[in-house]
Structures are given as C-alpha cells and as structure tokens.
Design a protein around this motif. Structure first.
Motif, PDB file in Angstrom:
ATOM      1  N   GLU A 153      -6.065  -2.399 -68.559  1.00 36.90           N
ATOM      2  CA  GLU A 153      -5.780  -3.776 -68.190  1.00 36.90           C
ATOM      3  C   GLU A 153      -5.992  -3.934 -66.687  1.00 36.90           C
ATOM      4  OE1 GLU A 153      -5.907  -6.658 -68.969  1.00 36.90           O
ATOM      5  OE2 GLU A 153      -4.088  -7.163 -70.097  1.00 36.90           O
ATOM      6  N   MET A 154      -6.169  -5.186 -66.260  1.00 39.58           N
ATOM      7  CA  MET A 154      -6.318  -5.477 -64.840  1.00 39.58           C
ATOM      8  C   MET A 154      -4.972  -5.911 -64.267  1.00 39.58           C
ATOM      9  SD  MET A 154      -9.447  -4.705 -64.523  1.00 39.58           S
ATOM     10  CE  MET A 154      -9.963  -5.255 -62.884  1.00 39.58           C
ATOM     11  N   GLN A 161      -2.300  -8.815 -58.700  1.00 47.13           N
ATOM     12  CA  GLN A 161      -3.491  -9.045 -57.899  1.00 47.13           C
ATOM     13  C   GLN A 161      -4.254 -10.266 -58.402  1.00 47.13           C
ATOM     14  OE1 GLN A 161      -5.368  -5.170 -58.306  1.00 47.13           O
ATOM     15  NE2 GLN A 161      -4.676  -4.565 -56.272  1.00 47.13           N
ATOM     16  N   ILE A 162      -4.257 -10.469 -59.709  1.00 45.19           N
ATOM     17  CA  ILE A 162      -4.936 -11.641 -60.274  1.00 45.19           C
ATOM     18  C   ILE A 162      -4.284 -12.919 -59.776  1.00 45.19           C
ATOM     19  CG2 ILE A 162      -5.301 -12.939 -62.415  1.00 45.19           C
ATOM     20  CD1 ILE A 162      -5.767 -10.258 -63.820  1.00 45.19           C
ATOM     21  N   VAL A 163      -2.959 -12.983 -59.838  1.00 44.38           N
ATOM     22  CA  VAL A 163      -2.227 -14.173 -59.402  1.00 44.38           C
ATOM     23  C   VAL A 163      -2.464 -14.445 -57.920  1.00 44.38           C
ATOM     24  CG1 VAL A 163       0.077 -15.139 -59.059  1.00 44.38           C
ATOM     25  CG2 VAL A 163      -0.476 -13.978 -61.193  1.00 44.38           C
ATOM     26  N   ALA A 164      -2.637 -13.388 -57.148  1.00 47.60           N
ATOM     27  CA  ALA A 164      -2.838 -13.533 -55.696  1.00 47.60           C
ATOM     28  C   ALA A 164      -4.279 -13.898 -55.329  1.00 47.60           C
ATOM     29  CB  ALA A 164      -2.440 -12.238 -54.997  1.00 47.60           C
ATOM     30  N   THR A 165      -5.166 -13.915 -56.311  1.00 49.97           N
ATOM     31  CA  THR A 165      -6.576 -14.226 -56.057  1.00 49.97           C
ATOM     32  C   THR A 165      -6.807 -15.715 -56.236  1.00 49.97           C
ATOM     33  OG1 THR A 165      -7.221 -12.020 -56.844  1.00 49.97           O
ATOM     34  CG2 THR A 165      -8.951 -13.695 -56.700  1.00 49.97           C
ATOM     35  N   ILE A 199      -9.843  -6.198 -57.714  1.00 51.53           N
ATOM     36  CA  ILE A 199      -8.671  -6.071 -58.575  1.00 51.53           C
ATOM     37  C   ILE A 199      -8.721  -4.715 -59.275  1.00 51.53           C
ATOM     38  CG2 ILE A 199      -7.507  -7.022 -60.622  1.00 51.53           C
ATOM     39  CD1 ILE A 199      -8.470  -9.773 -59.713  1.00 51.53           C
ATOM     40  N   ASP A 200      -7.571  -4.070 -59.343  1.00 52.63           N
ATOM     41  CA  ASP A 200      -7.491  -2.721 -59.897  1.00 52.63           C
ATOM     42  C   ASP A 200      -7.328  -2.731 -61.417  1.00 52.63           C
ATOM     43  OD1 ASP A 200      -7.643  -1.535 -57.350  1.00 52.63           O
ATOM     44  OD2 ASP A 200      -5.472  -1.789 -57.059  1.00 52.63           O
ATOM     45  N   MET A 235     -13.717  -6.622 -66.625  1.00 53.45           N
ATOM     46  CA  MET A 235     -13.018  -5.700 -65.725  1.00 53.45           C
ATOM     47  C   MET A 235     -13.878  -5.327 -64.533  1.00 53.45           C
ATOM     48  SD  MET A 235     -11.165  -3.063 -68.377  1.00 53.45           S
ATOM     49  CE  MET A 235     -10.154  -3.655 -69.728  1.00 53.45           C
ATOM     50  N   VAL A 236     -15.129  -4.927 -64.793  1.00 58.35           N
ATOM     51  CA  VAL A 236     -15.972  -4.480 -63.684  1.00 58.35           C
ATOM     52  C   VAL A 236     -16.338  -5.651 -62.776  1.00 58.35           C
ATOM     53  CG1 VAL A 236     -18.211  -4.714 -64.877  1.00 58.35           C
ATOM     54  CG2 VAL A 236     -17.921  -2.984 -63.096  1.00 58.35           C
ATOM     55  N   ALA A 237     -16.492  -6.842 -63.332  1.00 58.91           N
ATOM     56  CA  ALA A 237     -16.809  -8.010 -62.505  1.00 58.91           C
ATOM     57  C   ALA A 237     -15.627  -8.372 -61.605  1.00 58.91           C
ATOM     58  CB  ALA A 237     -17.174  -9.194 -63.392  1.00 58.91           C
ATOM     59  N   MET A 238     -14.421  -8.360 -62.146  1.00 58.52           N
ATOM     60  CA  MET A 238     -13.250  -8.689 -61.340  1.00 58.52           C
ATOM     61  C   MET A 238     -12.981  -7.612 -60.294  1.00 58.52           C
ATOM     62  SD  MET A 238     -10.855 -10.301 -64.361  1.00 58.52           S
ATOM     63  CE  MET A 238      -9.380 -10.382 -63.356  1.00 58.52           C
ATOM     64  N   HIS A 239     -13.261  -6.377 -60.635  1.00 60.12           N
ATOM     65  CA  HIS A 239     -13.106  -5.293 -59.663  1.00 60.12           C
ATOM     66  C   HIS A 239     -14.077  -5.473 -58.503  1.00 60.12           C
ATOM     67  CE1 HIS A 239     -12.481  -1.271 -58.054  1.00 60.12           C
ATOM     68  NE2 HIS A 239     -13.784  -1.064 -58.123  1.00 60.12           N
ATOM     69  N   HIS A 240     -15.322  -5.821 -58.820  1.00 66.43           N
ATOM     70  CA  HIS A 240     -16.332  -5.971 -57.771  1.00 66.43           C
ATOM     71  C   HIS A 240     -16.111  -7.229 -56.933  1.00 66.43           C
ATOM     72  CE1 HIS A 240     -20.084  -6.013 -55.630  1.00 66.43           C
ATOM     73  NE2 HIS A 240     -20.406  -7.191 -56.143  1.00 66.43           N
ATOM     74  N   PHE A 241     -15.924  -8.359 -57.584  1.00 66.60           N
ATOM     75  CA  PHE A 241     -15.827  -9.621 -56.854  1.00 66.60           C
ATOM     76  C   PHE A 241     -14.495  -9.790 -56.121  1.00 66.60           C
ATOM     77  CE2 PHE A 241     -18.932 -11.306 -60.181  1.00 66.60           C
ATOM     78  CZ  PHE A 241     -20.023 -11.208 -59.328  1.00 66.60           C
TER      79      PHE A 241
END
Length: 267
Positions: free
Chosen positions: A164-165, A169-173, A124-125, A115-121
């Motif tokens: 959850e993330m 936003q995940i699909v759009a990344t 993603i909320d 979660m924290v890695a995806m938020h930083h990189f």
C-alpha cells in the motif's frame, strides 16, 4: 462527430493474454470503436529473447512515440514486494512517466502502475501489508468525481495486492485528490488536480473468475497447501461460479474514463 480513441496499454501483468482480454472487454464494452495497442517494456528482455507469446500479442514500447496515443494505461504488476528501483525496467518506466506528463496524455495507472507513478511524481512511499489485500470490498466515495458518475457509496470492487502507499503522505500531497477508499481504508481511486492522471488501486478490469484464477495460480506457484494462501474475501460461489459483484461498477468506471479522455482530445 464520432471520435475514435486510441489507447496504448503497457501490459506488465504475468498473465499477459488474460490481461489483454480483460482490458479489451471492458474498453470495447464502453466504446466499441476504441483502438487498443498493447505494449511490453523493452528493458525487461535485454538479456533474453522476448517470449513468443509476448511478441505475438504486443509491441515493444517506444517511449518517444507515446504522443501518438489519445490515452494510456499502465497495468498492475506482481512487483509490490520489491523496491521500485530493483525492477529491471524501472528506468524505462520513469522515462515513460515523464513523457506522459510532458505530453499531458490522459493516463490510467492501475495497482502497481499507480504505486510507481505516485512514487515517482510525489515521492510517496510504498510499504508491505501484513496480509495480502485480496477479494471484493465495499467502498466509500470521499470526493465526488465524474469518474464515479452513476455509483454510490457502498459499491463493490476487487483488490489484489501485497503493498500500500503511505496515506499520510498522500493527504499531504496537494496535487492529489482522494476520491474513494475501501471500507478498510485502503486506497481505491485518486486523481491529480494538475494533470489528466487517474490512480486506480482496484483491478476493475478483472472479470468474474479472475480472483479465483489468481488464487489458484499462487497455490500452484508456491506448492503450498491452499490453507496457507490468502483466499479472496467476499467472493463466494453461486451455482458453481464466483459472484461477480463489481461488473456494473467496472462498466460505469471505464465508460466514465473514456468519456473524460474524449473530453481531453482536441480535434
């Protein structure tokens, strides 16, 4: 030639000793020669002594020394219900993430670590779940990956989290590939197209009794009636012990991950 792999693990879980034993078991099963160093975030103890157990079983994280590792793991943490920026060692985590990215170190991010890695990189909320995702769930493979070699859709794996993330936003990344999801559409496994990063939302390091121990710990911590705490689903007893649905899945995944890590090592 035999390659000895050295892995650094930032252990952020509350049950430090159990977590170390779990990762040692799954990684040593996959490769008996693997070398593991457990680490703790220094900033978490800036205003208090490092607990004796933590100091005994792990080392302080030295962000500028992560290049020494062939691979890295950031574990989960009981932090899903608070904002990332409120975590006492958030800045230290961000510095670590940047080093892992700069040095292109193969990294497995687990649960809150993911979660924290995806938020930083990827910015993603994270959002809270109405009910804790807790138990063993069936999964579907959406995009094949070598990390899931030997597994087929329908495999079981454990989850234990309160957040959850954001899936839109995940699909759009563009850099993220969704490799597998739980049958209830919750995140399971994502990978990066550009970096050797793996985002695993399941606690595949969990052994047979881990979900039971987590449930008992939460009941004790809240002093609540067991009926008020979420029970792990699809986790029934047989001959006095919980059924270990995901043992083979765990073994295959960590074998595949270590094989991928070794492929990244230059001799």
């Amino acid at each position: 030639m035999t390659i000895t792999t050295t892995i650094g693990i930032l252990n952020l879980m509350h049950d430090k000793l159990d977590t170390q034993k779990r990762f040692q078991e799954v990684l040593k099963f996959a490769d008996p020669q693997v070398q593991i160093e457990f680490l703790y975030p220094v900033d978490h103890y800036l205003d208090r002594p490092v607990p004796e157990l933590v100091a005994k079983i792990s080392q302080p994280l030295a962000v500028n020394q992560v290049y020494r590792y062939d691979a890295f793991i950031i574990t989960g943490a009981p932090l899903e219900q608070i904002d990332f920026e409120e975590v006492t060692y958030y800045d230290e985590i961000i510095a670590l993430l940047e080093q892992l990215k700069t040095k292109r170190i193969p990294t497995l991010f687990v649960c809150w670590g993911a979660m924290v890695a995806m938020h930083h990189f990827y910015e993603i909320d994270k959002y809270p779940l109405a009910n804790k995702l807790f138990g063993a769930y069936s999964h579907q493979i959406t995009q094949p990956t070598a990390l899931l070699k030997g597994l087929q859709s329908g495999f079981m794996a454990p989850h234990a989290r309160y957040a959850e993330m954001d899936s839109d936003q995940i699909v759009a990344t563009k850099d993220l590939v969704v490799n597998a999801v739980a049958s209830n559409h919750r995140n399971f496994l994502l990978t990066s197209r550009e970096f050797p990063f793996t985002f695993l939302f399941s606690h595949l390091e969990y052994g047979q009794r881990a979900l039971l121990k987590e449930y008992q710990r939460e009941v004790q911590a809240t002093k609540s009636s067991p009926g008020l705490i979420a029970r792990p689903v699809n986790y029934y007893m047989q001959l006095g012990e919980p059924v270990y649905h995901w043992q083979t899945v765990s073994q295959r995944f960590f074998e595949n991950w270590l094989t991928q890590v070794k492929g990244e090592i230059t001799i």
